[in-house]
Design a protein around this motif. Structure first.
Motif, PDB file in Angstrom:
ATOM      1  N   GLY A 164       6.399  13.856 -90.622  1.00  0.00           N
ATOM      2  CA  GLY A 164       5.829  14.876 -91.494  1.00  0.00           C
ATOM      3  C   GLY A 164       6.119  16.272 -90.985  1.00  0.00           C
ATOM      4  N   VAL A 165       5.525  17.264 -91.622  1.00  0.00           N
ATOM      5  CA  VAL A 165       5.774  18.655 -91.245  1.00  0.00           C
ATOM      6  C   VAL A 165       5.171  18.947 -89.874  1.00  0.00           C
ATOM      7  N   VAL A 166       5.860  19.789 -89.142  1.00  0.00           N
ATOM      8  CA  VAL A 166       5.421  20.135 -87.786  1.00  0.00           C
ATOM      9  C   VAL A 166       5.216  21.645 -87.710  1.00  0.00           C
ATOM     10  N   PRO A 167       3.985  22.109 -87.503  1.00  0.00           N
ATOM     11  CA  PRO A 167       3.747  23.542 -87.372  1.00  0.00           C
ATOM     12  C   PRO A 167       4.191  24.056 -86.008  1.00  0.00           C
ATOM     13  N   THR A 168       4.541  25.332 -85.956  1.00  0.00           N
ATOM     14  CA  THR A 168       4.927  25.965 -84.701  1.00  0.00           C
ATOM     15  C   THR A 168       4.202  27.298 -84.562  1.00  0.00           C
ATOM     16  N   SER A 169       4.077  27.751 -83.317  1.00  0.00           N
ATOM     17  CA  SER A 169       3.453  29.044 -83.056  1.00  0.00           C
ATOM     18  C   SER A 169       4.186  29.752 -81.928  1.00  0.00           C
ATOM     19  N   VAL A 170       4.374  31.050 -82.102  1.00  0.00           N
ATOM     20  CA  VAL A 170       4.910  31.904 -81.045  1.00  0.00           C
ATOM     21  C   VAL A 170       3.757  32.790 -80.591  1.00  0.00           C
TER      22      VAL A 170
ATOM     23  N   LEU B 251       2.506  22.128-105.008  1.00  0.00           N
ATOM     24  CA  LEU B 251       2.399  21.779-103.595  1.00  0.00           C
ATOM     25  C   LEU B 251       2.968  22.891-102.736  1.00  0.00           C
ATOM     26  N   ILE B 252       2.441  23.015-101.521  1.00  0.00           N
ATOM     27  CA  ILE B 252       2.881  24.058-100.607  1.00  0.00           C
ATOM     28  C   ILE B 252       4.228  23.663 -99.996  1.00  0.00           C
ATOM     29  N   LEU B 253       5.182  24.571-100.068  1.00  0.00           N
ATOM     30  CA  LEU B 253       6.502  24.343 -99.495  1.00  0.00           C
ATOM     31  C   LEU B 253       6.597  24.847 -98.059  1.00  0.00           C
ATOM     32  N   GLY B 254       5.801  25.864 -97.755  1.00  0.00           N
ATOM     33  CA  GLY B 254       5.846  26.413 -96.411  1.00  0.00           C
ATOM     34  C   GLY B 254       4.977  27.647 -96.294  1.00  0.00           C
ATOM     35  N   ALA B 255       4.712  28.037 -95.068  1.00  0.00           N
ATOM     36  CA  ALA B 255       3.914  29.235 -94.819  1.00  0.00           C
ATOM     37  C   ALA B 255       4.368  29.896 -93.530  1.00  0.00           C
TER      38      ALA B 255
ATOM     39  N   ILE C  39      -2.709  27.826 -89.013  1.00  0.00           N
ATOM     40  CA  ILE C  39      -1.489  27.178 -89.504  1.00  0.00           C
ATOM     41  C   ILE C  39      -1.684  25.667 -89.604  1.00  0.00           C
ATOM     42  N   ASN C  40      -2.567  25.121 -88.762  1.00  0.00           N
ATOM     43  CA  ASN C  40      -2.813  23.680 -88.793  1.00  0.00           C
ATOM     44  C   ASN C  40      -3.493  23.252 -90.092  1.00  0.00           C
ATOM     45  N   MET C  41      -4.274  24.131 -90.671  1.00  0.00           N
ATOM     46  CA  MET C  41      -4.905  23.852 -91.950  1.00  0.00           C
ATOM     47  C   MET C  41      -3.853  23.730 -93.053  1.00  0.00           C
ATOM     48  N   VAL C  42      -2.858  24.617 -93.018  1.00  0.00           N
ATOM     49  CA  VAL C  42      -1.776  24.566 -94.000  1.00  0.00           C
ATOM     50  C   VAL C  42      -0.951  23.301 -93.811  1.00  0.00           C
ATOM     51  N   ALA C  43      -0.654  22.971 -92.558  1.00  0.00           N
ATOM     52  CA  ALA C  43       0.124  21.766 -92.276  1.00  0.00           C
ATOM     53  C   ALA C  43      -0.594  20.514 -92.769  1.00  0.00           C
ATOM     54  N   LEU C  44      -1.904  20.471 -92.594  1.00  0.00           N
ATOM     55  CA  LEU C  44      -2.686  19.326 -93.067  1.00  0.00           C
ATOM     56  C   LEU C  44      -2.612  19.217 -94.581  1.00  0.00           C
ATOM     57  N   ALA C  45      -2.735  20.347 -95.268  1.00  0.00           N
ATOM     58  CA  ALA C  45      -2.642  20.336 -96.731  1.00  0.00           C
ATOM     59  C   ALA C  45      -1.268  19.857 -97.187  1.00  0.00           C
ATOM     60  N   MET C  46      -0.230  20.275 -96.483  1.00  0.00           N
ATOM     61  CA  MET C  46       1.125  19.843 -96.845  1.00  0.00           C
ATOM     62  C   MET C  46       1.312  18.355 -96.590  1.00  0.00           C
TER      63      MET C  46
ATOM     64  N   PRO D 159      -2.648  20.296-103.508  1.00  0.00           N
ATOM     65  CA  PRO D 159      -2.185  21.503-104.190  1.00  0.00           C
ATOM     66  C   PRO D 159      -2.705  22.756-103.487  1.00  0.00           C
ATOM     67  N   TYR D 160      -1.948  23.828-103.610  1.00  0.00           N
ATOM     68  CA  TYR D 160      -2.340  25.073-102.944  1.00  0.00           C
ATOM     69  C   TYR D 160      -3.686  25.579-103.431  1.00  0.00           C
TER      70      TYR D 160
END
Length: 445
Positions: free
Chosen positions: A330-336, A392-396, A407-414, A419-420
């Motif tokens: 699945g989608v993998v969030p990242t943070s800098v 559906l969310i494509l990215g953020a 960002i983890n909240m967005v990843a969970l929704a994806m 739906p957004y």
């Protein structure tokens, strides 16, 4: 020679979690780690946790020497905890030594008391990655050279720091050292800053770092490093013009390479790619049956949470229904972890354009978020891409205070294919950064 049910080479996140789990199933495990300073793996000793501790201390105004002492105390506690997490299990042996393969399922471990040989019914390679140093004349032998590991072991703050590499690792260190009060110059041969990011986000990040005191020299050739009369200089050039940068320390932040060079893989059928990463299939099997690779050593995204999910794939194969795969991660969030943090999941606008993906764009300046005013940091922007047909969310891309959390909240929704509008209409606590989704998602651009 002793035969062991499970051999894990390396005390990293995925390997140590697997070792603990196997022991809880009553299985015998040998964990080989070459350095007592690395009990627990890269993340707790020389990467994620110590670096984020220093970044946090810098933002709080803590002086460098105090921050380093606190970081060392934290790491020592974590290292001891991780050692006992495994060593106290009846069926786990933690062996200090350097392992190398002598055949597909046989290793020799060079220990302080001599070599020991083992055969493993299952072997899991979890040796991680190591910093790379670019082939710049004079750099490798320079007394001023730092890597991402040694940069966190300095006893005193360098007054003039040159960072080679304007990637994410380089920017985290640039942000941190500038916050501590160092004069930081970042040099990179690429002209474009953060080329994978959208242009508007990259411009904001660069402007904010410059405001914090970081100087950028982009699109330059790094010709050589020299030291004379106790002074180190980095020679750079562009368009025929040469400049000498004076540095107390030079940090090579040009990536990390899988740590396979000394594993003796040439004595096995285990295949590697041209960077030395171990080749694996969708369930982390190497090209030798009964041998797996976990985490950074197999290439791909170098995150501790990827290594942890690698453990889940192996656990599911050995004790579950065997359905987990790299391909269905699945989608993998990242943070800098700059200030403010830059977090991302899914597609950017740049990537959506490249793929011909239609999208709705939602965008909100951080200055419009009440919590940002409370935090006294109104820099940044929130961006979200939504599929106009499915909603559906494509990215953020979230460049904002606390972005690394939300960002983890967005990843969970994806991942859940929500739906957004669920994020748009959610009731959030106040004041928080997360409540900005109410306003961000009101109306597309």
């Amino acid at each position: 020679m002793k035969t062991v049910q499970n051999i894990i080479i390396g005390f990293g996140k995925g390997g140590k979690t697997l070792a603990k789990f196997l022991a809880q199933q009553g299985e015998e495990v040998l964990v080989v780690e070459k350095s007592r300073e690395m009990y627990g793996g890269t993340c707790i000793n020389i990467a994620c946790l110590p670096s984020k501790r220093l970044i946090t201390e810098a933002a709080r105004g803590t002086d460098f020497a105090t921050a380093i002492r606190g970081k060392r105390e934290m790491v020592a506690q974590l290292r001891d905890k991780n050692y006992h997490m495994l060593a106290d299990e009846d069926t786990i042996t933690v062996l200090d030594g350097t392992a190398h393969f002598t055949s597909d399922h046989t290793i020799t471990v060079d220990t302080a008391t001599g070599p020991q040989e083992f055969t493993g019914k299952r072997i899991f390679i979890n040796t991680g990655a190591q910093p790379t140093v670019p082939a710049i004349p004079g750099l490798q032998e320079s007394p001023a050279l730092l890597t991402s590991t040694s940069a966190m072991e300095l006893d005193s703050l360098p007054q003039k720091l040159v960072i080679i590499g304007a990637g994410y690792i380089g920017l985290e260190f640039a942000s941190m050292f500038a916050e501590f009060g160092a004069q930081v110059t970042v040099v990179d041969h690429h002209q474009e800053f953060l080329p994978r990011e959208d242009a508007d986000v990259a411009a904001m990040v660069k402007a904010n770092l410059e405001q914090a005191g970081v100087t950028f020299r982009l699109g330059v050739n790094i010709n050589q490093v020299s030291t004379a009369n106790g002074q180190t200089q980095v020679e750079i050039s562009r368009d025929g013009h040469t400049t000498q940068l004076v540095a107390d320390k030079i940090l090579a932040a040009t990536g990390r390479r899988p740590a396979t060079a000394k594993l003796g893989l040439e004595n096995t059928g285990i295949a590697v790619d041209d960077r030395g990463a171990i080749k694996v299939d969708d369930q982390l099997h190497t090209t030798v049956p009964g041998v797996w690779a976990i985490g950074d050593v197999k290439g791909g995204p170098q995150f501790t949470y990827i290594s942890l999910d690698d453990f889940r794939i192996i656990k599911d194969e050995l004790f579950g229904n065997g359905t987990r795969r790299i391909s269905n991660r699945g989608v993998v969030p990242t943070s800098v972890f700059i200030e403010p943090p830059l977090a991302q999941v899914g597609l950017t606008e740049k990537q959506a354009h490249a793929q011909g993906q239609d999208y709705l764009l939602f965008k909100l300046p951080v200055a419009a978020i009440p919590k940002a005013k409370v935090l006294k940091d109104q820099r940044g922007v929130l961006k979200m891409l939504v599929d106009p047909q499915t909603k559906l969310i494509l990215g953020a891309t979230l460049y904002a205070p606390e972005a690394h959390e939300i960002i983890n909240m967005v990843a969970l929704a994806m991942r859940a294919k929500l739906p957004y509008t669920l994020l748009r209409d959610q009731v959030y606590t106040h004041p928080t950064i997360s409540e900005a989704f109410n306003d961000l998602l009101k109306k597309p651009q």
